[in-house]
Enzyme design. Structure first.
Site, PDB file in Angstrom:
ATOM      1  N   GLU A  78      91.310  52.616  48.065  1.00 41.00           N
ATOM      2  CA  GLU A  78      91.068  54.062  48.055  1.00 41.00           C
ATOM      3  C   GLU A  78      91.620  54.590  49.368  1.00 41.00           C
ATOM      4  O   GLU A  78      90.978  54.473  50.412  1.00 41.00           O
ATOM      5  CB  GLU A  78      89.564  54.348  47.926  1.00 41.00           C
ATOM      6  CG  GLU A  78      88.948  53.884  46.611  1.00 41.00           C
ATOM      7  CD  GLU A  78      89.351  54.764  45.427  1.00 41.00           C
ATOM      8  OE1 GLU A  78      89.975  55.821  45.632  1.00 41.00           O
ATOM      9  OE2 GLU A  78      89.055  54.369  44.290  1.00 41.00           O
TER      10      GLU A  78
ATOM     11  N   CYS B 146      88.904  62.700  52.506  1.00 46.42           N
ATOM     12  CA  CYS B 146      90.197  62.252  51.959  1.00 46.42           C
ATOM     13  C   CYS B 146      90.768  63.229  50.951  1.00 46.42           C
ATOM     14  O   CYS B 146      91.977  63.335  50.808  1.00 46.42           O
ATOM     15  CB  CYS B 146      90.031  60.883  51.322  1.00 46.42           C
ATOM     16  SG  CYS B 146      88.754  60.847  50.044  1.00 46.42           S
TER      17      CYS B 146
HETATM   18  P1  NAD Z   1      88.120  53.343  59.572  1.00 45.18           P
HETATM   19  O1  NAD Z   1      88.890  53.316  60.850  1.00 45.18           O
HETATM   20  O2  NAD Z   1      86.659  53.487  59.619  1.00 45.18           O
HETATM   21  O3  NAD Z   1      88.529  52.042  58.773  1.00 45.18           O
HETATM   22  C1  NAD Z   1      88.027  51.786  57.481  1.00 45.18           C
HETATM   23  C2  NAD Z   1      87.469  50.392  57.438  1.00 45.18           C
HETATM   24  O4  NAD Z   1      88.545  49.466  57.588  1.00 45.18           O
HETATM   25  C3  NAD Z   1      86.469  50.069  58.542  1.00 45.18           C
HETATM   26  O5  NAD Z   1      85.343  49.443  57.980  1.00 45.18           O
HETATM   27  C4  NAD Z   1      87.247  49.127  59.439  1.00 45.18           C
HETATM   28  O6  NAD Z   1      86.421  48.176  60.067  1.00 45.18           O
HETATM   29  C5  NAD Z   1      88.169  48.443  58.476  1.00 45.18           C
HETATM   30  N1  NAD Z   1      89.397  47.899  59.068  1.00 45.18           N
HETATM   31  C6  NAD Z   1      90.164  48.437  60.022  1.00 45.18           C
HETATM   32  N2  NAD Z   1      91.222  47.631  60.283  1.00 45.18           N
HETATM   33  C7  NAD Z   1      91.107  46.562  59.436  1.00 45.18           C
HETATM   34  C8  NAD Z   1      91.901  45.378  59.202  1.00 45.18           C
HETATM   35  N3  NAD Z   1      93.017  45.147  59.854  1.00 45.18           N
HETATM   36  N4  NAD Z   1      91.473  44.528  58.240  1.00 45.18           N
HETATM   37  C9  NAD Z   1      90.337  44.760  57.541  1.00 45.18           C
HETATM   38  N5  NAD Z   1      89.573  45.858  57.726  1.00 45.18           N
HETATM   39  C10 NAD Z   1      89.954  46.746  58.653  1.00 45.18           C
HETATM   40  O7  NAD Z   1      88.601  54.507  58.637  1.00 45.18           O
HETATM   41  P2  NAD Z   1      89.961  55.228  58.590  1.00 45.18           P
HETATM   42  O8  NAD Z   1      91.005  54.269  58.125  1.00 45.18           O
HETATM   43  O9  NAD Z   1      90.233  56.036  59.801  1.00 45.18           O
HETATM   44  O10 NAD Z   1      89.572  56.248  57.401  1.00 45.18           O
HETATM   45  C11 NAD Z   1      90.229  57.391  57.214  1.00 45.18           C
HETATM   46  C12 NAD Z   1      91.214  57.231  56.077  1.00 45.18           C
HETATM   47  O11 NAD Z   1      90.504  56.876  54.908  1.00 45.18           O
HETATM   48  C13 NAD Z   1      91.961  58.484  55.741  1.00 45.18           C
HETATM   49  O12 NAD Z   1      93.301  58.181  55.479  1.00 45.18           O
HETATM   50  C14 NAD Z   1      91.271  58.969  54.488  1.00 45.18           C
HETATM   51  O13 NAD Z   1      92.067  59.790  53.670  1.00 45.18           O
HETATM   52  C15 NAD Z   1      90.910  57.683  53.842  1.00 45.18           C
HETATM   53  N6  NAD Z   1      89.804  57.827  52.906  1.00 45.18           N
HETATM   54  C16 NAD Z   1      90.055  57.628  51.595  1.00 45.18           C
HETATM   55  C17 NAD Z   1      89.032  57.799  50.664  1.00 45.18           C
HETATM   56  C18 NAD Z   1      89.280  57.595  49.193  1.00 45.18           C
HETATM   57  O14 NAD Z   1      88.315  57.518  48.447  1.00 45.18           O
HETATM   58  N7  NAD Z   1      90.521  57.491  48.743  1.00 45.18           N
HETATM   59  C19 NAD Z   1      87.758  58.146  51.099  1.00 45.18           C
HETATM   60  C20 NAD Z   1      87.546  58.319  52.456  1.00 45.18           C
HETATM   61  C21 NAD Z   1      88.571  58.144  53.353  1.00 45.18           C
END
Ligand code: NAD
Length: 486
Positions: A233, A267
């Protein structure tokens, strides 16, 4: 690549705590695996009881959930916590409870009686087993408990990893889950980047990741080593297209109002909007009118969600400053709006007719900035969207279905809404997910149940079939082929 993608370095990375958490995670994974082998097909009653416990867990923790969100975001409106992070997943769970029995029933498929006699064929959804869920910071409860509903309904065991950016929510989720479930059924792993990577490396039966596309790529690479199926997602830039004549107070309220949800950190928020050139001034005026009437002191009020960290706040401020430096017109929607570094509240701004190479036009914004891009012809607007990555959400405004349908049909997106924004993500019955760079797979509703199930095709032999035609010697096969093809 978006800055959200490049800024995935978390607040905490390798630590002794993570090493402990990784050891505990592996032990929990092994215990869940063993437990699954003693209970591979929970009954509908057991599954319903598990989903019901999630409802009780959320409703009995309304206040702590709200407090944790405020601690993590600096400022988080209490009614929004209740509506989105508590009642959202509760509604989703109730919908699942109403439908689970139907979803679990084998779904009959047609057979060819001439070849198969009285055989029966059906699709049977069986539990996959162990499912991991790596959660981002923006909806710490909705995105951890929400998918868990369909994962448990499908008979699985679940391990959740909340984001390191939301430590208060992560700790609370861990406490709530520990008090509600045996860890062999649901386990919450709390830690930093090393723990997140350790999760992605485990041989899950399915792995859900919600977050940025760049990390999504790394997750998929890690999952590929075990051939683990993934649901990703992801994010990106969600456009809104206002067709000619559709710039009115109701539609502008939908767009600017959507920006106030988590202050744009969603998102499926509107990332930019495409407005007929002749109606841009009206759009700006109606946006100012909306904020003046509905939320005059928005950025100084508890209705404004804080930006998740100072680093994210600075990133947004830098993006806005770049637009100013490049002489774009920046319209602040609040007369006395100001950014407060203590609560990390930030006012909403429009950027009118931004240059395409500005960061706000290149990266997912994920905050209270809205580029307003004038267009001359609807086809140009469609071409501009199609020149970018496939969006997670597409929003089209207009009264003429022929025109809105035409735009919907010309753009591939994960989800879409007409004359509103983001509501497609709030329906328990509607499949939710992305396409291309905005994601893979679906959750919510029956599609979520199926995503987290092994949908097995089953044939039960009856009488009067000709299955032996498939076996050597092939005299019978030859006769059948001749009767069909001549
Ligand atoms: P974040 O930095 O919190 O990371 C998300 C998760 O990924 C965390 O639990 C983190 O520990 C983990 N993570 C980070 N690097 C990793 C790696 N190398 N390996 C495994 N896990 C890892 O969140 P973010 O990425 O800043 O979230 C924002 C993004 O999420 C935006 O792009 C947003 O659009 C997207 N988003 C999508 C949805 C959806 O339903 N499609 C919903 C919410 C957010």
């Amino acid at each position: 690549m978006s800055i959200l993608e490049s800024e995935t370095q978390p607040l905490t990375s390798s630590s002794t705590n993570d090493q402990t958490a990784i050891a505990e995670l592996r032990a929990a994974f092994a215990a869940q695996r063993a437990a699954f082998h003693t209970d591979r097909y929970p009954s509908v009653a057991e599954r319903k009881a598990r989903v019901g416990k999630l409802i009780e867990m959320l409703l009995s923790h309304r206040e702590p959930i709200s407090t944790a969100l405020s601690a993590d975001f600096g400022s988080h409106p209490v009614p929004a916590s209740d509506l989105i992070e508590v009642l959202g997943p509760v509604g989703r769970a109730k919908y699942v409870l109403e439908n689970l029995e139907d979803w679990m029933r084998p779904s009959a498929r047609e057979i060819d009686p001439a070849m198969m006699g009285t055989a029966q064929a059906y699709i049977h959804s069986q539990p996959k087993g162990l499912i991991g869920n790596i959660v981002p910071w923006n909806f710490p409860f909705d995105l951890s408990v929400g998918p868990m509903i369909e994962m448990l309904a499908a008979g699985n065991r679940v391990i959740v990893k909340p984001s390191e950016y939301t430590p208060a929510s992560a700790e609370l989720l861990q406490e709530m889950v520990e008090a509600t479930f045996d860890p062999t059924l649901v386990y919450v792993a709390v830690g930093g980047l090393d723990l997140a990577r350790a999760i992605a490396d485990l041989p899950w039966d399915h792995l859900l990741y919600t977050g940025s596309p760049n990390v999504g790529r790394q997750i998929m690479q890690a999952a590929a080593r075990n051939l683990t199926p993934v649901t990703l997602e992801l994010g990106g830039k969600c456009p809104a297209v206002l067709t000619p004549g559709s710039v009115n107070a109701t539609n502008v309220q939908s767009i600017i109002g959507t920006k106030t949800v988590k202050n744009g950190q969603m998102c499926i928020s509107v990332d930019y909007c495409l407005v007929p050139r002749a109606e841009v001034d009206t759009f700006v005026k109606l946006s100012l009118d909306f904020m003046r009437a509905a939320a005059a002191n928005y950025s100084q009020s508890p209705d404004c969600t804080g930006i998740i960290s100072l680093r994210h706040l600075d990133r947004l401020a830098d993006m806005l400053q770049e637009a100013r430096d490049r002489k774009s017109l920046v319209v602040e929607l609040e007369a006395n709006g100001r950014t407060d570094r203590a609560t990390r509240r930030m006012p909403i701004s429009l950027v009118i007719d931004p240059a395409p190479d500005l960061r706000i036009m290149q990266e997912e914004i994920f905050g209270p900035i809205l580029p307003v891009v004038p267009y001359d012809d609807v086809d140009d607007a469609v071409a501009m969207i199609n020149a970018g990555e496939r969006p997670l959400g597409l929003y089209v405004f207009g009264d003429a279905p022929a025109s809105t349908d035409q735009i919907l049909s010309q753009i591939v997106s994960g989800g879409a809404a007409v004359n509103t924004c983001a509501i497609q993500g709030a329906l328990p019955s509607l499949a939710f997910g992305g396409v291309g760079m905005s994601g893979i797979g679906r959750h919510h509703g029956i599609e979520g149940f199926r995503e987290f199930s092994n949908n097995r095709g089953v044939v039960v032999r009856g009488a009067g079939d000709h299955f032996d035609a498939f076996f050597a010697p092939y005299a019978k096969a030859a006769a059948i082929v001749k009767s069909v093809l001549g």
